[in-house]
Structures are given as structure tokens and as C-alpha cells.
Write a protein that holds these residues in place. Structure first.
Motif, PDB file in Angstrom:
ATOM      1  N   LYS A  75       0.837  -1.207   0.000  1.00  0.00           N
ATOM      2  CA  LYS A  75       0.000   0.000   0.000  1.00  0.00           C
ATOM      3  C   LYS A  75       0.868   1.252   0.000  1.00  0.00           C
ATOM      4  O   LYS A  75       0.625   2.198  -0.765  1.00  0.00           O
ATOM      5  CB  LYS A  75      -0.923  -0.008   1.214  1.00  0.00           C
ATOM      6  CG  LYS A  75      -1.892   1.166   1.257  1.00  0.00           C
ATOM      7  CD  LYS A  75      -2.807   1.077   2.478  1.00  0.00           C
ATOM      8  CE  LYS A  75      -3.747   2.270   2.535  1.00  0.00           C
ATOM      9  NZ  LYS A  75      -4.636   2.206   3.734  1.00  0.00           N
ATOM     10  N   ASP A  76       1.898   1.268   0.851  1.00  0.00           N
ATOM     11  CA  ASP A  76       2.798   2.424   0.933  1.00  0.00           C
ATOM     12  C   ASP A  76       3.554   2.641  -0.379  1.00  0.00           C
ATOM     13  O   ASP A  76       3.915   3.774  -0.716  1.00  0.00           O
ATOM     14  CB  ASP A  76       3.801   2.236   2.075  1.00  0.00           C
ATOM     15  CG  ASP A  76       3.137   2.316   3.445  1.00  0.00           C
ATOM     16  OD1 ASP A  76       1.989   2.803   3.523  1.00  0.00           O
ATOM     17  OD2 ASP A  76       3.762   1.870   4.429  1.00  0.00           O
ATOM     18  N   ALA A  77       3.789   1.560  -1.116  1.00  0.00           N
ATOM     19  CA  ALA A  77       4.508   1.661  -2.391  1.00  0.00           C
ATOM     20  C   ALA A  77       3.609   2.149  -3.525  1.00  0.00           C
ATOM     21  O   ALA A  77       4.086   2.391  -4.634  1.00  0.00           O
ATOM     22  CB  ALA A  77       5.107   0.306  -2.755  1.00  0.00           C
ATOM     23  N   GLY A  78       2.314   2.285  -3.252  1.00  0.00           N
ATOM     24  CA  GLY A  78       1.386   2.770  -4.271  1.00  0.00           C
ATOM     25  C   GLY A  78       0.843   1.692  -5.184  1.00  0.00           C
ATOM     26  O   GLY A  78       0.274   1.984  -6.239  1.00  0.00           O
ATOM     27  N   ILE A  79       0.988   0.437  -4.780  1.00  0.00           N
ATOM     28  CA  ILE A  79       0.572  -0.670  -5.638  1.00  0.00           C
ATOM     29  C   ILE A  79      -0.945  -0.713  -5.826  1.00  0.00           C
ATOM     30  O   ILE A  79      -1.439  -1.199  -6.847  1.00  0.00           O
ATOM     31  CB  ILE A  79       1.075  -2.009  -5.059  1.00  0.00           C
ATOM     32  CG1 ILE A  79       2.603  -1.994  -4.961  1.00  0.00           C
ATOM     33  CG2 ILE A  79       0.628  -3.180  -5.925  1.00  0.00           C
ATOM     34  CD1 ILE A  79       3.307  -1.770  -6.272  1.00  0.00           C
ATOM     35  N   ALA A  80      -1.700  -0.198  -4.866  1.00  0.00           N
ATOM     36  CA  ALA A  80      -3.162  -0.224  -4.978  1.00  0.00           C
ATOM     37  C   ALA A  80      -3.657   0.567  -6.183  1.00  0.00           C
ATOM     38  O   ALA A  80      -4.781   0.354  -6.651  1.00  0.00           O
ATOM     39  CB  ALA A  80      -3.795   0.325  -3.699  1.00  0.00           C
ATOM     40  N   ASN A  81      -2.821   1.459  -6.700  1.00  0.00           N
ATOM     41  CA  ASN A  81      -3.248   2.334  -7.795  1.00  0.00           C
ATOM     42  C   ASN A  81      -2.826   1.847  -9.179  1.00  0.00           C
ATOM     43  O   ASN A  81      -3.129   2.503 -10.175  1.00  0.00           O
ATOM     44  CB  ASN A  81      -2.672   3.743  -7.571  1.00  0.00           C
ATOM     45  CG  ASN A  81      -3.134   4.350  -6.258  1.00  0.00           C
ATOM     46  OD1 ASN A  81      -4.300   4.248  -5.897  1.00  0.00           O
ATOM     47  ND2 ASN A  81      -2.217   4.979  -5.537  1.00  0.00           N
ATOM     48  N   VAL A  82      -2.132   0.713  -9.264  1.00  0.00           N
ATOM     49  CA  VAL A  82      -1.638   0.278 -10.569  1.00  0.00           C
ATOM     50  C   VAL A  82      -2.733  -0.430 -11.361  1.00  0.00           C
ATOM     51  O   VAL A  82      -3.677  -0.995 -10.801  1.00  0.00           O
ATOM     52  CB  VAL A  82      -0.404  -0.649 -10.440  1.00  0.00           C
ATOM     53  CG1 VAL A  82       0.717   0.057  -9.692  1.00  0.00           C
ATOM     54  CG2 VAL A  82      -0.761  -1.973  -9.788  1.00  0.00           C
ATOM     55  N   ASP A  83      -2.592  -0.391 -12.684  1.00  0.00           N
ATOM     56  CA  ASP A  83      -3.529  -1.093 -13.563  1.00  0.00           C
ATOM     57  C   ASP A  83      -3.225  -2.586 -13.625  1.00  0.00           C
ATOM     58  O   ASP A  83      -4.124  -3.401 -13.827  1.00  0.00           O
ATOM     59  CB  ASP A  83      -3.455  -0.519 -14.985  1.00  0.00           C
ATOM     60  CG  ASP A  83      -3.885   0.937 -15.038  1.00  0.00           C
ATOM     61  OD1 ASP A  83      -4.944   1.253 -14.471  1.00  0.00           O
ATOM     62  OD2 ASP A  83      -3.158   1.751 -15.640  1.00  0.00           O
ATOM     63  N   HIS A  84      -1.944  -2.921 -13.470  1.00  0.00           N
ATOM     64  CA  HIS A  84      -1.538  -4.316 -13.659  1.00  0.00           C
ATOM     65  C   HIS A  84      -0.302  -4.589 -12.805  1.00  0.00           C
ATOM     66  O   HIS A  84       0.638  -3.800 -12.803  1.00  0.00           O
ATOM     67  CB  HIS A  84      -1.200  -4.544 -15.134  1.00  0.00           C
ATOM     68  CG  HIS A  84      -1.299  -5.970 -15.567  1.00  0.00           C
ATOM     69  ND1 HIS A  84      -2.004  -6.361 -16.680  1.00  0.00           N
ATOM     70  CD2 HIS A  84      -0.784  -7.108 -15.039  1.00  0.00           C
ATOM     71  CE1 HIS A  84      -1.912  -7.673 -16.825  1.00  0.00           C
ATOM     72  NE2 HIS A  84      -1.173  -8.148 -15.839  1.00  0.00           N
ATOM     73  N   ALA A  85      -0.329  -5.683 -12.074  1.00  0.00           N
ATOM     74  CA  ALA A  85       0.830  -6.091 -11.276  1.00  0.00           C
ATOM     75  C   ALA A  85       1.355  -7.419 -11.793  1.00  0.00           C
ATOM     76  O   ALA A  85       0.579  -8.323 -12.120  1.00  0.00           O
ATOM     77  CB  ALA A  85       0.454  -6.219  -9.803  1.00  0.00           C
ATOM     78  N   ILE A  86       2.676  -7.529 -11.867  1.00  0.00           N
ATOM     79  CA  ILE A  86       3.315  -8.772 -12.298  1.00  0.00           C
ATOM     80  C   ILE A  86       4.123  -9.325 -11.135  1.00  0.00           C
ATOM     81  O   ILE A  86       5.028  -8.657 -10.621  1.00  0.00           O
ATOM     82  CB  ILE A  86       4.248  -8.556 -13.507  1.00  0.00           C
ATOM     83  CG1 ILE A  86       3.465  -8.007 -14.699  1.00  0.00           C
ATOM     84  CG2 ILE A  86       4.922  -9.862 -13.899  1.00  0.00           C
ATOM     85  CD1 ILE A  86       3.531  -6.517 -14.823  1.00  0.00           C
ATOM     86  N   VAL A  87       3.772 -10.520 -10.697  1.00  0.00           N
ATOM     87  CA  VAL A  87       4.521 -11.198  -9.641  1.00  0.00           C
ATOM     88  C   VAL A  87       5.569 -12.057 -10.341  1.00  0.00           C
ATOM     89  O   VAL A  87       5.275 -13.133 -10.853  1.00  0.00           O
ATOM     90  CB  VAL A  87       3.597 -12.056  -8.756  1.00  0.00           C
ATOM     91  CG1 VAL A  87       4.401 -12.721  -7.638  1.00  0.00           C
ATOM     92  CG2 VAL A  87       2.480 -11.196  -8.167  1.00  0.00           C
TER      93      VAL A  87
END
Length: 223
Positions: A60-72
């Protein structure tokens, strides 16, 4: 509008993805728990940070909640890393990330990662990092065919609401130095001319520079 993409795990596969994305018109975030991996990735993009991807608060602190797409992009060379991937996907779902692509090193792992919430799974041993990057970064991209040098051919699926237009009126050659090479319509292939009209639900094959894939697919999506 640019897509925002997070790459989680910056070992070889994640690093190569980050490098491929950096050549495209997208906003990037890179995350890894290893400071050395982050230092290396910072040579590609400034928006990289050390963080624990299994922590809701860290993501959350890294701003991941706002991304369109996450790649693990974490590899599964042992059970601990598989657990890391699973928990990371769960945290991403909790944050509301809708599109999650996960790396899987074995078919059995791919099934598990889909079960916990991955919307797509890639197996990097069989898919080149650059192809994955273009498939994710572009809108409505069906497939991507690598050509030597800076050029590519890629396939775009037009939406049901796409307004019919003649190829000459789209002005792709002047805007992007791109050409529509082929149209698939109702299971038939058409060789287009300048006055050929493209229609909703057409699948079009476009020749262009690799760096313009995201821009061109966004152009067709915005219609």
C-alpha cells in the motif's frame, strides 16, 4: 492515458521485464526485498524500492493499490518462494488490483497461482520477457510477433463500439510510421487498401516500431 504497471521481484526475469517495460510508454514501479536487486534496477527506472511484497502495508505504501496491472515475477525454486508468490497475489487482491500476472516455473504451480487470484500466468522458460511486456502494456493486444531490429507485427482486436473508418483517414503512417497489413473479419482474411474500411470486431495486423505498440493500441481503444 498511460498504463501503470508494477513488477514485483527483480531477479533475472523481473529485471528483464522491467527493462522491456522501460522502453514502452507506461508508468513503472519495481519492488524487491533485496537491496542489491533494487540498486541494479534503479539504473533502468528511478521508481524502484525495497519492500516486502507479502505485507499489505508495504504494498500500500509503495502505491501498488493504484496500478492497472501487477506482475509477480518471483521464481519458485523452493517452497518458500512459492508461498511468497501466493501470499503476494492474495495481498494484491486485498488491495483491489484487478489484473495480476504471475510467474510460474511449473504447470502445477500455475494452477495454484490461478486458484489464489492470478488473472494470468506466464512461464518465462517458454515466453520471452519482451513479448510478455508488450502483451501486458498494450490495450486489446491479441498477439505480438518479433521481427529483427526495432520493428514488430502485432494483432489488435477492435471493440464492438469501434466507429467504422477508412484506413487512409486513420493516418497511421504519418502519426506512427505504421501500416495495417492484414484484416481478419468473420474468419476471412482481407488484404487492405488505402480506402478499405475497418469495422467493429475486426482483428487487424499492424507493422510498426516496437516502441509504439502501446500508443497505437491505445489509439484504437480510445475510438
Amino acid at each position: 492515458m498511460k498504463k501503470s504497471i508494477a513488477v514485483i521481484g527483480l531477479s533475472r526475469f523481473g529485471f528483464n521485464l522491467l527493462e522491456a517495460f522501460s522502453r514502452l510508454d507506461v508508468d513503472l514501479i519495481g519492488i524487491d526485498h533485496d537491496i542489491e536487486a533494487v540498486k541494479k534496477a534503479s539504473e533502468i527506472t528511478h521508481n524502484v524500492m525495497v519492500a516486502d511484497s507479502t505485507s499489505y502495508e508495504s504494498l500500500k505504501d509503495a502505491g501498488i493499490a493504484n496500478v492497472d496491472h501487477a506482475i509477480v515475477a518471483v521464481g519458485q525454486n523452493d517452497k518458500a518462494n512459492l508461498t511468497n508468490s501466493i501470499v503476494t497475489i492474495i495481498r494484491l487482491k486485498e488491495l483491489g488490483v484487478e489484473k495480476i500476472t504471475a510467474r510460474a516455473d511449473e504447470e502445477d504451480y500455475a494452477q495454484v497461482l490461478k486458484l489464489v487470484g492470478a488473472t494470468d500466468v506466464v512461464m518465462p522458460l517458454s515466453i520471452a520477457s519482451e513479448r510478455v511486456a508488450n502483451r501486458i502494456a498494450a490495450f486489446n493486444l491479441v498477439d505480438y510477433f518479433n521481427i529483427k531490429g526495432d520493428y514488430t507485427v502485432f494483432e489488435v482486436k477492435l471493440s464492438e463500439t469501434f466507429p467504422p473508418a477508412q484506413i487512409i483517414d486513420l493516418d497511421l503512417r504519418n502519426e506512427y510510421e505504421a501500416n495495417i497489413m492484414l484484416i481478419e473479419r468473420d474468419s476471412q482474411f482481407l488484404m487492405p487498401k488505402r480506402d478499405t474500411e475497418i469495422l467493429p470486431n475486426d482483428e487487424i495486423f499492424i507493422f510498426s516500431k516496437k516502441k509504439d505498440i502501446a500508443k497505437i493500441t491505445a489509439f484504437f481503444t480510445s475510438k
